[in-house]
Scaffold this motif. Structure first.
Motif, PDB file in Angstrom:
ATOM      1  N   TRP A 289       3.075  -2.181  25.817  1.00  0.00           N
ATOM      2  CA  TRP A 289       2.469  -1.255  26.767  1.00  0.00           C
ATOM      3  C   TRP A 289       1.142  -1.816  27.278  1.00  0.00           C
ATOM      4  CZ3 TRP A 289      -2.056   1.687  26.724  1.00  0.00           C
ATOM      5  CH2 TRP A 289      -2.135   2.667  27.705  1.00  0.00           C
ATOM      6  N   ILE A 290       0.320  -2.330  26.364  1.00  0.00           N
ATOM      7  CA  ILE A 290      -0.963  -2.925  26.752  1.00  0.00           C
ATOM      8  C   ILE A 290      -0.740  -4.106  27.689  1.00  0.00           C
ATOM      9  CG2 ILE A 290      -2.947  -4.249  25.888  1.00  0.00           C
ATOM     10  CD1 ILE A 290      -2.833  -2.410  23.377  1.00  0.00           C
ATOM     11  N   ALA A 291       0.230  -4.955  27.378  1.00  0.00           N
ATOM     12  CA  ALA A 291       0.512  -6.124  28.218  1.00  0.00           C
ATOM     13  C   ALA A 291       0.936  -5.708  29.620  1.00  0.00           C
ATOM     14  CB  ALA A 291       1.590  -6.993  27.572  1.00  0.00           C
ATOM     15  N   VAL A 292       1.754  -4.668  29.728  1.00  0.00           N
ATOM     16  CA  VAL A 292       2.181  -4.173  31.044  1.00  0.00           C
ATOM     17  C   VAL A 292       0.980  -3.652  31.820  1.00  0.00           C
ATOM     18  CG1 VAL A 292       3.484  -2.329  32.195  1.00  0.00           C
ATOM     19  CG2 VAL A 292       4.566  -3.684  30.395  1.00  0.00           C
ATOM     20  N   ARG A 293       0.117  -2.905  31.169  1.00  0.00           N
ATOM     21  CA  ARG A 293      -1.080  -2.370  31.834  1.00  0.00           C
ATOM     22  C   ARG A 293      -1.991  -3.495  32.311  1.00  0.00           C
ATOM     23  NH1 ARG A 293       0.590   2.167  33.383  1.00  0.00           N
ATOM     24  NH2 ARG A 293       1.103   3.617  31.765  1.00  0.00           N
ATOM     25  N   LEU A 294      -2.154  -4.512  31.485  1.00  0.00           N
ATOM     26  CA  LEU A 294      -3.002  -5.644  31.879  1.00  0.00           C
ATOM     27  C   LEU A 294      -2.413  -6.389  33.074  1.00  0.00           C
ATOM     28  CD1 LEU A 294      -4.076  -7.051  28.389  1.00  0.00           C
ATOM     29  CD2 LEU A 294      -5.514  -5.848  30.064  1.00  0.00           C
ATOM     30  N   ARG A 295      -1.097  -6.599  33.063  1.00  0.00           N
ATOM     31  CA  ARG A 295      -0.449  -7.275  34.196  1.00  0.00           C
ATOM     32  C   ARG A 295      -0.590  -6.454  35.472  1.00  0.00           C
ATOM     33  NH1 ARG A 295       3.365  -9.024  30.317  1.00  0.00           N
ATOM     34  NH2 ARG A 295       4.702  -7.248  30.695  1.00  0.00           N
ATOM     35  N   ARG A 296      -0.402  -5.143  35.374  1.00  0.00           N
ATOM     36  CA  ARG A 296      -0.557  -4.279  36.550  1.00  0.00           C
ATOM     37  C   ARG A 296      -1.986  -4.319  37.067  1.00  0.00           C
ATOM     38  NH1 ARG A 296       2.774   1.062  34.665  1.00  0.00           N
ATOM     39  NH2 ARG A 296       4.845   0.174  34.939  1.00  0.00           N
ATOM     40  N   GLY A 297      -2.946  -4.341  36.169  1.00  0.00           N
ATOM     41  CA  GLY A 297      -4.349  -4.410  36.567  1.00  0.00           C
ATOM     42  C   GLY A 297      -4.661  -5.712  37.279  1.00  0.00           C
ATOM     43  N   ARG A 298      -4.096  -6.809  36.802  1.00  0.00           N
ATOM     44  CA  ARG A 298      -4.320  -8.112  37.469  1.00  0.00           C
ATOM     45  C   ARG A 298      -3.688  -8.126  38.857  1.00  0.00           C
ATOM     46  NH1 ARG A 298      -2.260 -11.211  32.771  1.00  0.00           N
ATOM     47  NH2 ARG A 298      -3.823 -10.818  31.227  1.00  0.00           N
ATOM     48  N   ARG A 299      -2.474  -7.552  38.961  1.00  0.00           N
ATOM     49  CA  ARG A 299      -1.807  -7.518  40.273  1.00  0.00           C
ATOM     50  C   ARG A 299      -2.587  -6.665  41.246  1.00  0.00           C
ATOM     51  NH1 ARG A 299       4.007  -7.410  37.859  1.00  0.00           N
ATOM     52  NH2 ARG A 299       3.281  -5.394  37.166  1.00  0.00           N
ATOM     53  N   THR A 300      -3.108  -5.543  40.782  1.00  0.00           N
ATOM     54  CA  THR A 300      -3.899  -4.664  41.643  1.00  0.00           C
ATOM     55  C   THR A 300      -5.168  -5.362  42.082  1.00  0.00           C
ATOM     56  OG1 THR A 300      -3.026  -2.749  40.479  1.00  0.00           O
ATOM     57  CG2 THR A 300      -5.018  -2.405  41.780  1.00  0.00           C
ATOM     58  N   ALA A 301      -5.830  -6.051  41.156  1.00  0.00           N
ATOM     59  CA  ALA A 301      -7.062  -6.774  41.487  1.00  0.00           C
ATOM     60  C   ALA A 301      -6.769  -7.891  42.487  1.00  0.00           C
ATOM     61  CB  ALA A 301      -7.704  -7.338  40.227  1.00  0.00           C
ATOM     62  N   THR A 302      -5.667  -8.579  42.302  1.00  0.00           N
ATOM     63  CA  THR A 302      -5.274  -9.657  43.202  1.00  0.00           C
ATOM     64  C   THR A 302      -4.962  -9.110  44.581  1.00  0.00           C
ATOM     65  OG1 THR A 302      -4.391 -10.921  41.353  1.00  0.00           O
ATOM     66  CG2 THR A 302      -3.672 -11.578  43.539  1.00  0.00           C
ATOM     67  N   ALA A 303      -4.262  -7.977  44.639  1.00  0.00           N
ATOM     68  CA  ALA A 303      -3.892  -7.379  45.924  1.00  0.00           C
ATOM     69  C   ALA A 303      -5.126  -6.893  46.687  1.00  0.00           C
ATOM     70  CB  ALA A 303      -2.925  -6.211  45.711  1.00  0.00           C
ATOM     71  N   THR A 304      -6.096  -6.374  45.983  1.00  0.00           N
ATOM     72  CA  THR A 304      -7.278  -5.842  46.673  1.00  0.00           C
ATOM     73  C   THR A 304      -8.241  -6.945  47.089  1.00  0.00           C
ATOM     74  OG1 THR A 304      -8.388  -5.438  44.571  1.00  0.00           O
ATOM     75  CG2 THR A 304      -7.188  -3.591  45.567  1.00  0.00           C
ATOM     76  N   THR A 305      -8.250  -8.074  46.375  1.00  0.00           N
ATOM     77  CA  THR A 305      -9.146  -9.172  46.765  1.00  0.00           C
ATOM     78  C   THR A 305      -8.486 -10.137  47.710  1.00  0.00           C
ATOM     79  OG1 THR A 305      -8.515 -10.510  44.833  1.00  0.00           O
ATOM     80  CG2 THR A 305     -10.460  -9.072  44.598  1.00  0.00           C
ATOM     81  N   GLY A 306      -7.166 -10.038  47.821  1.00  0.00           N
ATOM     82  CA  GLY A 306      -6.427 -10.899  48.757  1.00  0.00           C
ATOM     83  C   GLY A 306      -6.182 -12.302  48.221  1.00  0.00           C
ATOM     84  N   ARG A 307      -6.293 -12.497  46.922  1.00  0.00           N
ATOM     85  CA  ARG A 307      -6.064 -13.834  46.366  1.00  0.00           C
ATOM     86  C   ARG A 307      -4.696 -13.971  45.805  1.00  0.00           C
ATOM     87  NH1 ARG A 307     -11.682 -15.202  43.334  1.00  0.00           N
ATOM     88  NH2 ARG A 307     -12.981 -14.829  45.123  1.00  0.00           N
TER      89      ARG A 307
END
Length: 146
Positions: free
Chosen positions: A128-146
């Protein structure tokens, strides 16, 4: 990371096989006696050899299902519970039938099952923690455009 987990699983399986399938129960019995002696030396007299054995049987099975959950992430938690119980039953049958100096017991089966359940529970939390961390990275990547 997967290689490290597989290596840990291999080491665990070797050590566990030695502990539960060695024809003479000397190694586990000696370890239990040393733990009880150490506890008594510290004035902890309420913990018996049977209690120590039960706890060690619980601890013995945590890595099996925990490592399995982490290595094979698409396998369900329920399947790992079945694997844990199945391996425990197999060990107790082999100890009863094929190892005359060893005793397979229902108490060991209960302790092993508790350990398997604990390993699955920790594995579920870590997944569960790993899924949350991956989702957080994807969200951060999507918002920064990288």
């Amino acid at each position: 990371m997967r290689r490290a987990l597989l290596a840990a699983l291999a080491v665990y399986l070797g050590a566990a096989a030695y502990l539960v399938l060695w024809p003479q129960p000397d190694a586990p019995a000696d370890a239990i006696a040393r733990i009880v002696d150490e506890l008594q030396a510290r004035d902890i007299t309420s913990i018996t050899a049977s209690m120590v054995e039960f706890i060690l049987n619980v601890v013995l099975f945590v890595p099996l299902t925990l490592l399995g959950m982490l290595i094979w992430r698409r396998t369900s938690a329920l399947l790992w519970i079945v694997v844990g119980v199945g391996v425990s039953v197999l060990i107790e049958v082999v100890q009863t039938v094929a190892l005359p100096d060893r005793d397979g017991t229902s108490t060991d089966l209960v302790a092993n099952t508790i350990g398997a359940l604990a390993g699955v529970a920790v594995g579920v939390v870590l997944r569960w923690i790993a899924v949350r961390l991956r989702r957080g990275r994807r969200t951060a990547t999507a918002t920064t455009g990288r």
